[in-house]
Design a protein around this motif. Structure first.
Motif, PDB file in Angstrom:
ATOM      1  N   VAL A  52       0.839  -1.192   0.000  1.00  0.00           N
ATOM      2  CA  VAL A  52       0.000   0.000   0.000  1.00  0.00           C
ATOM      3  C   VAL A  52       0.879   1.249   0.000  1.00  0.00           C
ATOM      4  O   VAL A  52       2.043   1.201   0.419  1.00  0.00           O
ATOM      5  CB  VAL A  52      -0.954   0.007   1.213  1.00  0.00           C
ATOM      6  N   PRO A  53       0.360   2.380  -0.459  1.00  0.00           N
ATOM      7  CA  PRO A  53       1.142   3.619  -0.463  1.00  0.00           C
ATOM      8  C   PRO A  53       1.561   4.030   0.942  1.00  0.00           C
ATOM      9  O   PRO A  53       0.969   3.600   1.944  1.00  0.00           O
ATOM     10  CB  PRO A  53       0.162   4.648  -1.070  1.00  0.00           C
ATOM     11  N   ASN A  67     -14.073  -4.248  -7.946  1.00  0.00           N
ATOM     12  CA  ASN A  67     -13.393  -3.488  -9.006  1.00  0.00           C
ATOM     13  C   ASN A  67     -11.976  -3.088  -8.586  1.00  0.00           C
ATOM     14  O   ASN A  67     -11.535  -1.958  -8.845  1.00  0.00           O
ATOM     15  CB  ASN A  67     -14.199  -2.237  -9.387  1.00  0.00           C
ATOM     16  N   ASN A  68     -11.271  -4.023  -7.936  1.00  0.00           N
ATOM     17  CA  ASN A  68      -9.885  -3.808  -7.495  1.00  0.00           C
ATOM     18  C   ASN A  68      -9.755  -2.688  -6.464  1.00  0.00           C
ATOM     19  O   ASN A  68      -8.677  -2.095  -6.323  1.00  0.00           O
ATOM     20  CB  ASN A  68      -8.970  -3.506  -8.695  1.00  0.00           C
ATOM     21  N   GLN A  69     -10.811  -2.390  -5.748  1.00  0.00           N
ATOM     22  CA  GLN A  69     -10.772  -1.303  -4.770  1.00  0.00           C
ATOM     23  C   GLN A  69     -11.067  -1.786  -3.346  1.00  0.00           C
ATOM     24  O   GLN A  69     -11.888  -2.688  -3.143  1.00  0.00           O
ATOM     25  CB  GLN A  69     -11.773  -0.206  -5.130  1.00  0.00           C
ATOM     26  N   PHE A  70     -10.377  -1.151  -2.393  1.00  0.00           N
ATOM     27  CA  PHE A  70     -10.644  -1.340  -0.971  1.00  0.00           C
ATOM     28  C   PHE A  70     -10.814   0.038  -0.339  1.00  0.00           C
ATOM     29  O   PHE A  70     -10.096   0.981  -0.692  1.00  0.00           O
ATOM     30  CB  PHE A  70      -9.476  -2.050  -0.274  1.00  0.00           C
ATOM     31  N   ALA A  71     -11.769   0.140   0.570  1.00  0.00           N
ATOM     32  CA  ALA A  71     -11.875   1.330   1.416  1.00  0.00           C
ATOM     33  C   ALA A  71     -10.991   1.096   2.635  1.00  0.00           C
ATOM     34  O   ALA A  71     -11.114   0.070   3.308  1.00  0.00           O
ATOM     35  CB  ALA A  71     -13.319   1.562   1.834  1.00  0.00           C
ATOM     36  N   THR A  85      -5.954  -1.552  -6.087  1.00  0.00           N
ATOM     37  CA  THR A  85      -4.842  -2.506  -6.036  1.00  0.00           C
ATOM     38  C   THR A  85      -4.253  -2.799  -7.410  1.00  0.00           C
ATOM     39  O   THR A  85      -3.135  -3.298  -7.513  1.00  0.00           O
ATOM     40  CB  THR A  85      -5.288  -3.835  -5.389  1.00  0.00           C
ATOM     41  N   SER A  86      -4.985  -2.486  -8.477  1.00  0.00           N
ATOM     42  CA  SER A  86      -4.438  -2.723  -9.818  1.00  0.00           C
ATOM     43  C   SER A  86      -3.387  -1.676 -10.187  1.00  0.00           C
ATOM     44  O   SER A  86      -2.480  -1.946 -10.978  1.00  0.00           O
ATOM     45  CB  SER A  86      -5.556  -2.732 -10.862  1.00  0.00           C
ATOM     46  N   THR A  87      -3.484  -0.483  -9.609  1.00  0.00           N
ATOM     47  CA  THR A  87      -2.513   0.586  -9.873  1.00  0.00           C
ATOM     48  C   THR A  87      -1.602   0.860  -8.690  1.00  0.00           C
ATOM     49  O   THR A  87      -0.545   1.473  -8.839  1.00  0.00           O
ATOM     50  CB  THR A  87      -3.234   1.892 -10.239  1.00  0.00           C
ATOM     51  N   GLY A  88      -2.031   0.400  -7.495  1.00  0.00           N
ATOM     52  CA  GLY A  88      -1.264   0.681  -6.294  1.00  0.00           C
ATOM     53  C   GLY A  88      -1.410   2.110  -5.810  1.00  0.00           C
ATOM     54  O   GLY A  88      -0.647   2.566  -4.952  1.00  0.00           O
ATOM     55  N   ILE A 284      -1.760  -5.545   1.818  1.00  0.00           N
ATOM     56  CA  ILE A 284      -3.003  -6.311   1.869  1.00  0.00           C
ATOM     57  C   ILE A 284      -2.716  -7.675   1.259  1.00  0.00           C
ATOM     58  O   ILE A 284      -2.127  -7.772   0.180  1.00  0.00           O
ATOM     59  CB  ILE A 284      -4.141  -5.612   1.102  1.00  0.00           C
ATOM     60  N   LEU A 285      -3.116  -8.724   1.967  1.00  0.00           N
ATOM     61  CA  LEU A 285      -2.892 -10.094   1.515  1.00  0.00           C
ATOM     62  C   LEU A 285      -4.214 -10.793   1.230  1.00  0.00           C
ATOM     63  O   LEU A 285      -5.138 -10.698   2.028  1.00  0.00           O
ATOM     64  CB  LEU A 285      -2.129 -10.888   2.581  1.00  0.00           C
ATOM     65  N   LYS A 286      -4.269 -11.490   0.108  1.00  0.00           N
ATOM     66  CA  LYS A 286      -5.394 -12.381  -0.164  1.00  0.00           C
ATOM     67  C   LYS A 286      -5.010 -13.746   0.396  1.00  0.00           C
ATOM     68  O   LYS A 286      -4.002 -14.323   0.019  1.00  0.00           O
ATOM     69  CB  LYS A 286      -5.665 -12.486  -1.663  1.00  0.00           C
ATOM     70  N   VAL A 287      -5.821 -14.251   1.315  1.00  0.00           N
ATOM     71  CA  VAL A 287      -5.466 -15.423   2.119  1.00  0.00           C
ATOM     72  C   VAL A 287      -6.450 -16.550   1.871  1.00  0.00           C
ATOM     73  O   VAL A 287      -7.661 -16.328   1.763  1.00  0.00           O
ATOM     74  CB  VAL A 287      -5.468 -15.063   3.622  1.00  0.00           C
TER      75      VAL A 287
END
Length: 290
Positions: A52-53, A67-71, A85-88, A284-287
């Motif tokens: 993450v930034p 849509n590749n987004q998290f709040a 997350t697609s662009t960081g 952020i991890l996908k688990v």
């Protein structure tokens, strides 16, 4: 001269004795060390990782948007960061409050609910609106309870709140509390009471049972309806039964989960865990649980 030597020897012995721990203290330390040295579970696989930034290095809560987004929220700013997350990169920032200790976020449609550590809930009505409508709600929880997590319970139309700190008046359980979204009222009595004497917590042998379970976040699996808790100080993941009792426990690898503070699911049941950064970036991890 002999007297001076004797006095110095006594003082030296006292100092040495003061530095020693009693047998009870040594035993307590060993039990805690054993707890901390526990081997991580082999039933957890990392399927994807996103750094993450820098502004989200202290990411304390996440919610899946699609849509590749998290709040995301972080410890110090009253801002919701929409991370792509697609662009960081951060797609958008939604300011809702002053600088403070924000610990968790839950989404109900496009409305966000953010909880602060002393128990106040911020409703950010429609994060797409400019500016969004902001409402604040007090709860019966306090800074001493140290509220760390919030989750949306769709079936019951409520928010669930989990505390990291101690319960008032008891050392036997840790409560999960509810905020009714229809009435916008806090329910004073815990809807679930996690038994701190549970066998899944038996490795912790400290005098203060409160430290056996210090949840940093809560989430509900939309597929199974089971409640998940994550702990950051001693990284581990818990799954609860529908009655709030502990079902499963996974010790997390601290080299992977340095400080897991955020927890969320996709509608299809994919599990995501966020970690605050230390020397490295937050992530952020996908688990996947085997």
């Amino acid at each position: 001269m002999l007297l001076a030597f004797f006095l110095l020897s006594c003082d030296g012995n006292k100092a040495a004795d003061a530095g020693k721990k009693s047998p009870a203290q040594e035993a307590k330390k060993k039990k805690k060390d054993d707890w901390n040295k526990e081997a991580p579970s082999t039933d957890i696989a990392i399927r994807q990782k996103w750094e993450v930034p820098a502004i989200l290095k202290e990411v304390s809560g996440i919610a899946f948007l699609g849509n590749n987004q998290f709040a995301c929220v972080q410890d110090e700013a009253g801002v919701i960061f929409i991370l792509n997350t697609s662009t960081g990169k951060i797609d958008k920032q939604v300011t809702f409050g002053a600088a403070a200790d924000y610990e968790g976020i839950a989404m109900v449609g496009r409305t966000a609910y953010v909880v602060r550590s002393e128990g106040k809930i911020f409703e950010v009505d429609n994060i797409d609106r400019k500016p969004p409508r902001i409402r604040e709600y007090s709860t019966g929880l306090t800074k001493k309870n140290n509220v760390e997590g919030i989750a949306y319970d769709q079936k019951q139309n409520r928010l669930l709140l989990v505390i990291k700190g101690a319960e008032a008046g008891t050392k036997d359980y840790k409560g999960i509390y509810a905020f009714n979204l229809q009435t916008k009222k806090f329910v004073a009595e815990p809807v679930f009471k996690i038994n701190l004497h549970d066998s899944l917590l038996a490795n912790y042998k400290g005098e203060n049972l409160n430290k056996a379970l210090r949840p940093a976040e809560i989430a509900i699996d939309p597929v199974t309806g089971l409640i998940y808790l994550i702990e950051a100080s001693n990284p581990q993941l818990f799954i609860l039964n529908n009655d709030g009792s502990l079902k499963l426990r996974y010790k997390l690898d601290e080299t992977v989960f340095g400080q897991p503070e955020g927890l969320t699911f996709s509608p299809s049941g994919d599990l995501y865990i966020s970690n605050e950064g230390k020397k490295e970036k937050g992530n952020i991890l996908k688990v996947q649980l085997r």
